[in-house]
Design a protein around this motif. Structure first.
Motif: not given
Length: 542
Positions: A21, A26, A272, A295-296, A331, A369
């Motif tokens: 991740w 994504i 996640i 996580h994000q 991100t 990410s």
């Protein structure tokens, strides 16, 4: 002169940089508009499952599915009536299981939405609350209050709905209930232990079915300031993400996220949590991705950045530095189902297309990410001329110009098929939102045949990103470059240059061209960058 702004993303040498991740790409599937599997004109899980090979070939790592749970669709699925079942318009629970299994067979992880701030007013709990008397335990699952004024005729406070108007609705028995969104979306009371236990059960249900994580809708919501104080200011929606408000980003939300992180960590495979969180400062946003929380968290500051080199450099530096404070990955996202597509925001037409292609290479070259919203890889614009009878987004109640329908128009798959192949069944009905007649050249099959298409630009960028192992988790080092441009290096093998001006710009070539969003030439070591373009460079001689 160079400037190092991003440390090794693996805190304290723990090796977390290898976790999927931290640098995943994504892909967001807005289920209603991705692919129709049963011919009724509405995208569904069967359709999404049928298009998984496309996503695997595109080169993404995971798929985020917007809500497909049982819902009366007052807010297109973000008003959930049953969190453990699939709405018939999207299919069945068996379809969800099959999609998750097929995605894993294609090497794709699956992230699903969870909506914890509110339920639908058709949820069994709210039906019980409406049938109960004031003060009954059934009402303690939501936020009910007596009104103000001599006869309780005024709302309990001055809070405004995100969709416009007051955030309170009065019942015939005189009590008011809170809904920060539509009246059909009553807010849950997270001070009630029953709510905590219910959502832990919901998460376990989907984790047991094999999902790899959750995108947490309104992750900054749930907890409200004690006493529900007035804001004391109108136009409160403009304050969100910029100022402190008593209904969002309260410190108590972090204990909820910590408890969820413990649950996620109890499952194998790095499951996640991704926070959709708006906070008044980058530092407060970083709180959502501390090592024991999510996580994000989505980087909306990057999404909102204007087409300007100084602005992009500032937001990249700030984002990386803030994430580093808590050892989290950054991100990067350009569009989603709630905002106008970035091609249109960047000027529309050929100008917007040039800029959006350059922005894609910039985004995919940054540490961390990246999220891709369905259709951005096709260079889809916002549809600004949808007929009025198709516009049902509740956000339009606040301002007709704020409607989100234009970014949710179904995807074109095949130029020569009815409705551009949106349905997997030939000869079926019209899509739930009409598709522009001009979209044939933007369809997947048309672009696959064109080596210079936006789709093939994304495919090649994702291939290079994978082959170079996400640039080896290398930090970002800024390089000197002319005004109106960006240049940076990732380790010893990769560099990116971006020309955000409307004129060609010359600068020393950092290496050999790997990929360019528009024509770039190199002569005698000098690169000539096309207007509004980005170039990836190999600097390692490989």
């Amino acid at each position: 002169m160079t400037e190092l702004v991003h440390a090794d993303p693996s805190p304290s040498g723990t090796g977390t940089a290898t976790r999927w991740w931290r640098d995943a790409v994504i892909y967001q599937v807005y289920v209603r508009s991705f692919a129709d599997g049963n011919g009724d004109g509405v995208g569904d899980l069967l359709g999404a499952r049928g298009r998984l090979p496309y996503l695997a070939d595109l080169g993404v790592d995971a798929v985020w599915l917007t809500p497909f749970f049982t819902s009366p669709m007052a807010d297109f699925g973000y008003d959930v009536a049953d969190y453990r079942d699939v709405d018939p318009i999207f299919g069945s629970l068996a379809d969800a299981r099959a999609l998750i299994d097929d995605a894993h067979r294609h090497g794709l992880r699956v992230i699903v939405d969870v909506v914890p701030n509110h339920t639908s007013d058709r949820h069994a709990w709210f039906a019980e609350a409406l049938a109960a008397c004031p003060g009954d335990a059934a009402r303690e699952r939501y936020i009910f209050r007596p009104g103000r004024g001599a006869a309780g005729e005024l709302p309990p406070n001055d809070w405004e709905s995100i969709f416009g108007g007051p955030a309170w609705t009065r019942l015939p028995d005189g009590e008011w209930y809170l809904h920060l969104f539509a009246p059909q979306q009553p807010d849950l009371n997270w001070e009630n232990p029953e709510v905590h236990a219910e959502f832990e059960s919901i998460l376990r249900f989907w984790l047991d079915l094999g999902v790899d994580g959750f995108r947490v809708d309104v992750a900054h919501g749930m907890v409200k300031a004690e006493g529900l104080p007035d804001v004391g200011h109108p136009d409160q929606v403009k304050m969100i993400g910029a100022d402190v408000v008593p209904f969002f980003d309260q410190d108590g939300v972090h204990e909820i996220h910590r408890s969820w992180r413990r649950l996620l960590d109890s499952y194998p495979g790095e499951r996640i949590g991704v926070a959709e969180a708006w906070a008044p400062s980058p530092q407060r946003l970083a709180n959502y991705v501390r090592p024991d929380e999510m996580h994000q968290a989505f980087n909306f500051h990057f999404l909102k950045t204007p087409w300007d080199a100084d602005a992009f450099r500032a937001v990249v530096q700030e984002s990386l530095a803030t994430a580093d404070l808590v050892g989290a990955p950054s991100t990067w996202v350009l569009s989603n189902h709630d905002v106008k597509r970035h091609l249109t925001r960047y000027g529309g037409g050929e100008l917007g297309l040039r800029r959006s292609r350059a922005a894609a290479l910039l985004t995919l070259s940054l540490p961390g990410s990246a999220y891709v919203y369905q259709g951005e890889e096709l260079g889809l614009p916002e549809v600004l001329d949808l007929p009025e009878e198709f516009l049902h987004d509740p956000q339009r109640h606040r301002n007709p110009e704020d409607g989100r329908d234009g970014c949710r128009v179904p995807l074109p798959w095949a130029a020569d098929e009815p409705h551009f192949g949106f349905s997997l069944l030939p000869g079926t009905g019209s899509p739930w939102l009409p598709m522009p007649a001009s979209w044939g050249p933007l369809s997947v099959d048309s672009q696959l045949r064109d080596p210079l298409s936006t789709l093939n630009l994304y495919r090649e960028a994702l291939r290079i990103r994978r082959e170079r192992r996400r640039f080896d988790d290398a930090p970002l080092t800024w390089l000197d470059s002319p005004e109106g441009t960006l240049a940076f290096r990732r380790g010893d093998g990769f560099a990116c240059t971006v020309n955000l001006t409307g004129e060609p710009v010359a600068l020393p070539a950092p290496g050999r061209i790997l990929l360019a969003s528009a024509g770039t030439t190199v002569e005698d070591g000098l690169a000539r960058l096309a207007p509004d373009s980005a170039v990836w460079w190999g600097t390692d001689g490989a």
